[in-house]
Design an enzyme around this catalytic site. Structure first.
Site, short mmCIF file in Angstrom:
data_model
loop_
_atom_site.label_atom_id
_atom_site.label_comp_id
_atom_site.label_asym_id
_atom_site.label_seq_id
_atom_site.Cartn_x
_atom_site.Cartn_y
_atom_site.Cartn_z
N THR A 153 0.92 -1.35 0.14
CA THR A 153 -0.01 -0.08 0.02
C THR A 153 0.76 1.33 0.02
OG1 THR A 153 -1.38 1.38 1.14
CG2 THR A 153 -0.16 -0.28 2.40
N ASP A 154 0.53 2.51 -0.47
CA ASP A 154 0.82 3.45 -0.43
C ASP A 154 1.08 4.09 1.06
OD1 ASP A 154 -1.99 4.26 0.23
OD2 ASP A 154 -2.00 5.75 -1.60
N GLU A 155 0.33 3.49 2.01
CA GLU A 155 0.34 3.97 3.31
C GLU A 155 1.97 3.67 3.96
OE1 GLU A 155 -3.08 3.69 5.65
OE2 GLU A 155 -4.53 3.51 4.10
N TYR B 106 -1.66 -0.21 11.11
CA TYR B 106 -1.87 -1.08 9.91
C TYR B 106 -0.61 -0.73 8.86
CZ TYR B 106 -3.23 -1.32 5.12
OH TYR B 106 -3.21 -1.73 3.61
N LYS C 214 2.07 -3.26 7.38
CA LYS C 214 2.50 -3.45 5.81
C LYS C 214 3.87 -3.07 5.56
CE LYS C 214 -0.15 -4.53 3.01
NZ LYS C 214 -0.62 -6.04 2.73
P1 TYD Z 1 -10.33 4.87 4.56
O1 TYD Z 1 -11.25 4.42 3.40
O2 TYD Z 1 -10.39 4.27 5.85
O3 TYD Z 1 -8.86 4.43 3.81
P2 TYD Z 1 -7.38 4.93 4.22
O4 TYD Z 1 -7.63 5.34 5.67
O5 TYD Z 1 -6.83 3.70 4.01
O6 TYD Z 1 -7.14 5.98 3.22
O7 TYD Z 1 -10.30 6.37 4.58
C1 TYD Z 1 -10.15 7.21 3.40
C2 TYD Z 1 -9.98 8.56 4.03
O8 TYD Z 1 -11.56 8.87 4.56
C3 TYD Z 1 -9.37 8.78 5.23
O9 TYD Z 1 -8.58 10.14 5.20
C4 TYD Z 1 -10.28 8.72 6.26
C5 TYD Z 1 -11.46 9.40 5.77
N1 TYD Z 1 -12.61 8.73 6.36
C6 TYD Z 1 -13.85 9.68 6.97
O10 TYD Z 1 -13.52 10.97 6.82
N2 TYD Z 1 -14.74 9.24 7.57
C7 TYD Z 1 -15.01 7.79 7.54
O11 TYD Z 1 -16.13 7.12 8.08
C8 TYD Z 1 -13.94 7.08 7.20
C9 TYD Z 1 -14.24 5.27 7.09
C10 TYD Z 1 -12.70 7.45 6.45
#
Ligand code: TYD
Length: 350
Positions: A129-131, A155, A159
């Site tokens: 992942t990019d994370e 997380y 990874k």
């Molecule tokens: P997410 O889908 O959990 O992916 P990641 O954290 O791996 O990028 O979240 C995407 C973005 O959206 C992240 O900046 C967190 C935000 N987010 C919200 O603002 N509200 C939410 O309910 C969720 C699940 C994520």
């Protein structure tokens, strides 16, 4: 390379299932064994659908990647390639239970690497992942494969750790290991805990849509089929020991993405509910994918607008799928971790 016997771990999850579907449709010479422990993120309907696509070239094994039986599975099946999708993937869950992420993502990957090495040095694609690169400032250049690792969530740290063990296996044992690192995926069949399916499902049910912090975080979005094709390209044409970033270069602020979804669904912006921020919330991820484009000729084929339209249509037309996915298990999780969401969500009573 001709892939005749392919093991796909985590094949009943969101990205793994799209990858299997693409493989069965595009490579008639490839037999797929799908290994999945069927956690909450593996939808039973997805598992069933896969089993019906090409039954003569598809096998399913229910097993955890940390299991002591993994070696025997390799010995019995003589795979000539593995793609490792199996992982715990949700950042919010990793904040609540980091250990399960270390167990599956780090120890599970190591267990697979061992089995691959001990059973004929099987070609191994590890999906990452990019994370792992950590957060970028608004004007910072896109992360490249040689950028340093700077994970912030449990997380991302799990990874990054797995990536390092995979690279160490390649250097130390000369195992054929390749790593892909992709941006945020979206598309049909994603578990509705991730932002896009959560927003679509909540909007369709006229429920509040939680936006963490100021909603100005940036994610780089890719349609899941483009990612699946990218992994397939790396599996067949990539060079051992290499890392390949995969991105469609579609950066969006979370709040803009949510507003687009509401507009497309004809729902009011009043559903948006600003809630407290995720701890250590990364501000921006975005990848440079020049390497896979120039060296392997992969290119994305969906714009964000095309992919989003397809995705929304799928969630509108498959309501039983996501309603099933987010009933008791979903709400138990969010109820018991109420502080994480900072906003009341309604759900079925236990
Ligand atoms: P997410 O889908 O959990 O992916 P990641 O954290 O791996 O990028 O979240 C995407 C973005 O959206 C992240 O900046 C967190 C935000 N987010 C919200 O603002 N509200 C939410 O309910 C969720 C699940 C994520």
């Amino acid at each position: 390379m001709v892939i005749s016997k392919l093991l796909v771990t985590g094949g009943c999850g969101f990205i793994g299932s799209h990858f299997i579907e693409h493989t069965l449709a595009s490579h008639p010479e490839t037999e797929v064994t799908c290994l999945d422990s069927l956690t909450y993120a593996a939808h039973p309907d997805t598992a069933l659908r896969l089993s019906e696509l090409a039954p003569q070239r598809y096998k399913f094994v229910r097993l955890d990647i940390t299991s002591g039986e993994i070696g025997a599975l390799f010995a019995a099946n003589q795979f000539n390639a593995v793609v490792n999708f199996a992982a715990e993937t949700h950042v919010d869950r990793s904040i609540l239970d980091p250990s399960s992420f270390v167990r599956t993502n780090v120890l599970g990957t190591q267990n697979l690497l061992n089995a691959a090495r001990e059973n004929g040095n099987v070609r191994f694609v590890h999906v990452s992942t990019d994370e792992v690169y950590g957060t970028l400032g608004p004007e910072e250049p896109l992360s490249v494969e040689s950028s340093g690792l700077s994970p912030n969530s449990p997380y991302a740290a799990s990874k990054a750790s797995a990536d390092l063990m995979a690279l160490a296996a390649e250097r130390t044992f000369k195992q054929p290991v390749l790593i892909t690192r992709c941006t945020n995926n979206y598309g049909p069949g994603q578990f509705p805990e991730k932002l896009l399916p959560l927003v679509i499902a909540n909007a369709l049910e006229d429920k509040p849509i939680p936006i963490y912090g100021d909603g100005k975080q940036v994610r780089d979005w890719i349609y899941v089929l483009d990612h699946a094709i990218g992994i397939d390209t790396v599996l067949r044409h990539g060079k051992s020991g290499e890392i390949y970033n995969i991105s469609s270069h579609e950066e969006r602020h979370n709040i803009d993405l949510v507003k687009s979804v509401l507009r497309l669904l004809g729902k009011p912006e009043s559903l948006i509910t600003y809630v407290g921020d995720r701890p250590a919330h990364d501000r921006r991820y975005a990848l440079n994918a020049d390497k896979i484009q120039t060296e392997l000729g992969w290119e994305p084929s969906f714009t964000f607008e095309q992919g989003l339209k397809r995705t929304i249509d799928w969630y509108v037309n498959n309501q039983p799928w996501w309603k099933k996915a987010r009933d008791k298990e979903y709400f138990d999780f969010y109820r018991s971790n109420y502080e994480m969401k900072f906003a009341p969500l309604e759900g079925p009573t236990a």
